[in-house]
Design a protein around this motif. Structure first.
Motif, mmCIF file in Angstrom:
data_model
loop_
_atom_site.group_PDB
_atom_site.id
_atom_site.type_symbol
_atom_site.label_atom_id
_atom_site.label_comp_id
_atom_site.label_asym_id
_atom_site.label_seq_id
_atom_site.Cartn_x
_atom_site.Cartn_y
_atom_site.Cartn_z
ATOM 1 N N TRP A 65 -6.037 -13.898 0.993
ATOM 2 C CA TRP A 65 -6.591 -12.542 0.953
ATOM 3 C C TRP A 65 -6.586 -11.935 2.347
ATOM 4 N N ARG A 66 -6.927 -12.722 3.338
ATOM 5 C CA ARG A 66 -6.940 -12.244 4.719
ATOM 6 C C ARG A 66 -5.529 -12.082 5.280
ATOM 7 N N TRP A 67 -4.624 -12.911 4.836
ATOM 8 C CA TRP A 67 -3.279 -12.989 5.416
ATOM 9 C C TRP A 67 -2.340 -11.944 4.844
ATOM 10 N N THR A 68 -2.495 -11.618 3.558
ATOM 11 C CA THR A 68 -1.573 -10.694 2.906
ATOM 12 C C THR A 68 -1.868 -9.250 3.292
ATOM 13 N N GLU A 69 -0.811 -8.438 3.241
ATOM 14 C CA GLU A 69 -0.943 -6.998 3.454
ATOM 15 C C GLU A 69 -0.877 -6.276 2.106
ATOM 16 N N PRO A 70 -1.628 -5.176 1.979
ATOM 17 C CA PRO A 70 -2.426 -4.507 2.999
ATOM 18 C C PRO A 70 -3.712 -5.274 3.303
ATOM 19 N N PHE A 71 -4.185 -5.115 4.533
ATOM 20 C CA PHE A 71 -5.433 -5.751 4.941
ATOM 21 C C PHE A 71 -6.613 -4.913 4.458
ATOM 22 N N ALA A 72 -7.707 -5.599 4.161
ATOM 23 C CA ALA A 72 -8.885 -4.917 3.613
ATOM 24 C C ALA A 72 -10.002 -4.894 4.645
ATOM 25 N N PRO A 73 -10.622 -3.744 4.869
ATOM 26 C CA PRO A 73 -11.796 -3.720 5.744
ATOM 27 C C PRO A 73 -12.977 -4.421 5.093
ATOM 28 N N TYR A 74 -13.890 -4.908 5.902
ATOM 29 C CA TYR A 74 -15.018 -5.703 5.415
ATOM 30 C C TYR A 74 -15.813 -4.981 4.340
ATOM 31 N N GLU A 75 -16.037 -3.705 4.529
ATOM 32 C CA GLU A 75 -16.929 -2.968 3.626
ATOM 33 C C GLU A 75 -16.264 -2.566 2.313
ATOM 34 N N ALA A 76 -14.962 -2.756 2.180
ATOM 35 C CA ALA A 76 -14.255 -2.276 0.997
ATOM 36 C C ALA A 76 -14.553 -3.135 -0.231
ATOM 37 N N VAL A 77 -14.900 -2.494 -1.346
ATOM 38 C CA VAL A 77 -15.061 -3.189 -2.620
ATOM 39 C C VAL A 77 -13.705 -3.425 -3.257
ATOM 40 N N GLU A 78 -12.769 -2.521 -3.039
ATOM 41 C CA GLU A 78 -11.402 -2.662 -3.545
ATOM 42 C C GLU A 78 -10.484 -1.799 -2.707
ATOM 43 N N ILE A 79 -9.269 -2.284 -2.469
ATOM 44 C CA ILE A 79 -8.238 -1.440 -1.880
ATOM 45 C C ILE A 79 -7.018 -1.484 -2.793
ATOM 46 N N ARG A 80 -6.319 -0.364 -2.866
ATOM 47 C CA ARG A 80 -5.091 -0.250 -3.645
ATOM 48 C C ARG A 80 -3.947 0.106 -2.706
ATOM 49 N N THR A 81 -2.772 -0.430 -2.984
ATOM 50 C CA THR A 81 -1.617 -0.222 -2.138
ATOM 51 C C THR A 81 -0.867 1.026 -2.566
ATOM 52 N N PRO A 82 -0.743 2.037 -1.712
ATOM 53 C CA PRO A 82 0.112 3.189 -2.059
ATOM 54 C C PRO A 82 1.542 2.729 -2.313
ATOM 55 N N SER A 83 2.234 3.464 -3.159
ATOM 56 C CA SER A 83 3.576 3.041 -3.565
ATOM 57 C C SER A 83 4.543 2.965 -2.394
ATOM 58 N N ASN A 84 4.297 3.755 -1.350
ATOM 59 C CA ASN A 84 5.218 3.765 -0.206
ATOM 60 C C ASN A 84 4.712 2.924 0.965
ATOM 61 N N ALA A 85 3.650 2.156 0.751
ATOM 62 C CA ALA A 85 3.057 1.369 1.836
ATOM 63 C C ALA A 85 3.604 -0.053 1.839
ATOM 64 N N LYS A 86 3.530 -0.681 2.983
ATOM 65 C CA LYS A 86 3.990 -2.063 3.124
ATOM 66 C C LYS A 86 3.020 -2.990 2.396
ATOM 67 N N ALA A 87 3.559 -3.976 1.705
ATOM 68 C CA ALA A 87 2.737 -4.961 1.012
ATOM 69 C C ALA A 87 3.469 -6.293 1.000
ATOM 70 N N THR A 88 2.729 -7.371 1.049
ATOM 71 C CA THR A 88 3.312 -8.703 1.072
ATOM 72 C C THR A 88 3.973 -9.035 -0.267
ATOM 73 N N PRO A 89 5.234 -9.478 -0.242
ATOM 74 C CA PRO A 89 5.880 -9.895 -1.501
ATOM 75 C C PRO A 89 5.288 -11.173 -2.055
ATOM 76 N N VAL A 90 5.225 -11.247 -3.384
ATOM 77 C CA VAL A 90 4.823 -12.447 -4.101
ATOM 78 C C VAL A 90 5.963 -12.795 -5.036
ATOM 79 N N ILE A 91 6.644 -13.894 -4.757
ATOM 80 C CA ILE A 91 7.833 -14.291 -5.510
ATOM 81 C C ILE A 91 7.459 -15.451 -6.415
ATOM 82 N N VAL A 92 7.539 -15.223 -7.709
ATOM 83 C CA VAL A 92 7.197 -16.256 -8.698
ATOM 84 C C VAL A 92 8.499 -16.828 -9.226
ATOM 85 N N LEU A 93 8.715 -18.120 -8.994
ATOM 86 C CA LEU A 93 9.962 -18.787 -9.324
ATOM 87 C C LEU A 93 9.829 -19.658 -10.551
#
Length: 353
Positions: free
Chosen positions: A325-353
């Motif tokens: 949770w800490r390592w993946t992007e987008p990073f979340a501020p401490y006070e945030a209950v939830e963050i959502r990734t905008p469609s054009n924002a950088k986000a960590t890939p998750v590859i399920v093989l």
């Protein structure tokens, strides 16, 4: 194997965070092959690999059998029922009741199979009522705690909460017993919810939820379904691997290349039906990567990492889920209950093989 304290410091993102995390670790299923060698070129391991991952174990299934030896056909001593807390004296190989796991725990009156026992501690914390007015995140540090509708031990009980469950504290009040109680929200209710004894929950300092390796541009997570392993890569170098428990039967974890689309410090996950119904408050650090709500997250309701058994999510030990949770992007501020990734924002890939 167990990782060394030196490598745990790397995994948790720094000495201060690791020192705070150490009392809650149970690293039986974590492999840190990529975090860097010791000066002699070897990855160090715990000098006592037979030591249990925690001093106590909570029965996480409806019952577990305790036998005279760590094997299937040994004489039955007794059956321990759900939520009984056992003393874990040793861990050792025995009969693999399931192919992925041959580890048994020695307990006071015999041996029990490890997949159905959650390693826990029983840590009482100094209340921090002055912090509650600013709201903070915390985790349960006792085997279980029973929240009450009022800060009073005889008050009506809400749903039981378990070790490593994560919640937001929104208020501290002195109860009828003259002890401090925390009022919870998020992970259990969307509005102000029940109360638990303040001693049963440890506050996460903001430093424990800061980004890990924010300077690294090239990150990815790989989920290997056949091996039931999750590996995090930085610039194609593995930095953390852990056993996992992914989707089973009709609830397969979806293969393909995904990305982190939202994150929460905690979630109450409810679903299924009939015998498959589940209601899990305080699920630690979900990082969602599909619109159908598949996520990496901590799991306190089993110790059965290494085989498929979830409803589509990627179950992990709680400390691994927090690290991801800490390592993946987008990073979340401490006070945030939830963050959502905008469609054009950088986000960590998750590859399920």
């Amino acid at each position: 194997m167990m990782i060394s304290r030196r490598n745990l410091l790397k995994l948790t993102g720094g000495a201060a965070a690791a020192m705070a995390a150490l009392p809650l670790t149970h690293l039986t299923h974590i492999f840190a092959n990529g975090v860097g060698p010791e000066p002699d070129g070897n990855i160090s391991v715990d000098p006592q690999p037979e030591a249990p991952p925690a001093p106590l174990g909570r029965v996480a299934d409806w019952k577990v059998d305790i036998r005279t030896e760590p094997r299937r056909g040994a004489k039955l001593v007794r059956s321990a029922k759900r939520d009984e807390v056992l003393n874990l004296l040793e861990q050792l190989p025995g009969d693999a009741l399931m192919a992925h796991n041959n580890i048994w725990y020695k307990v006071t009156d015999g041996y029990t199979y490890s997949s159905w026992v959650q390693p826990v501690q029983d840590i009482k914390n100094a209340p921090e009522p002055e912090r509650a007015k600013d709201k903070f995140w915390g985790e349960v540090t006792v085997p279980f705690t029973d929240p009450r509708v009022k800060p009073d031990p005889p008050a009506a009980r809400s749903k039981r909460l378990y070790y490593t469950g994560v919640f937001r504290v929104i208020e501290a009040v002195e109860g009828a017993d003259k002890q401090w109680w925390y009022r919870l929200q998020d992970g259990i209710t969307f509005s102000p919810g029940p109360y638990i004894p303040a001693a049963h929950l440890r506050r996460f300092d903001p430093s424990e939820l800061t980004p890990v390796s924010p300077e690294v541009a090239n990150k990815r997570i790989e989920v290997n379904l056949a091996a039931q392993m999750v590996t995090a890569y930085e610039n194609d170098k593995p930095v953390l691997s852990s056993r996992t428990a992914t989707g089973y039967g009709p609830f397969q974890t979806p293969k393909g290349t995904h990305r982190i689309i939202r994150k929460r410090p905690t979630s109450r996950m409810i679903g299924g039906s009939g015998s498959g119904y589940y209601d899990l408050p305080g699920v630690p650090f979900p990082s969602y990567f599909t619109v159908s709500a598949a996520a990496t997250h901590g799991a306190y309701w089993h110790n059965d990492f290494g085989r498929r058994r979830s409803h589509g999510c990627v179950n992990l030990p709680a400390e691994v889920a927090r690290w991801l949770w800490r390592w993946t992007e987008p990073f979340a501020p401490y006070e945030a209950v939830e963050i959502r990734t905008p469609s054009n924002a950088k986000a960590t890939p998750v590859i399920v093989l």
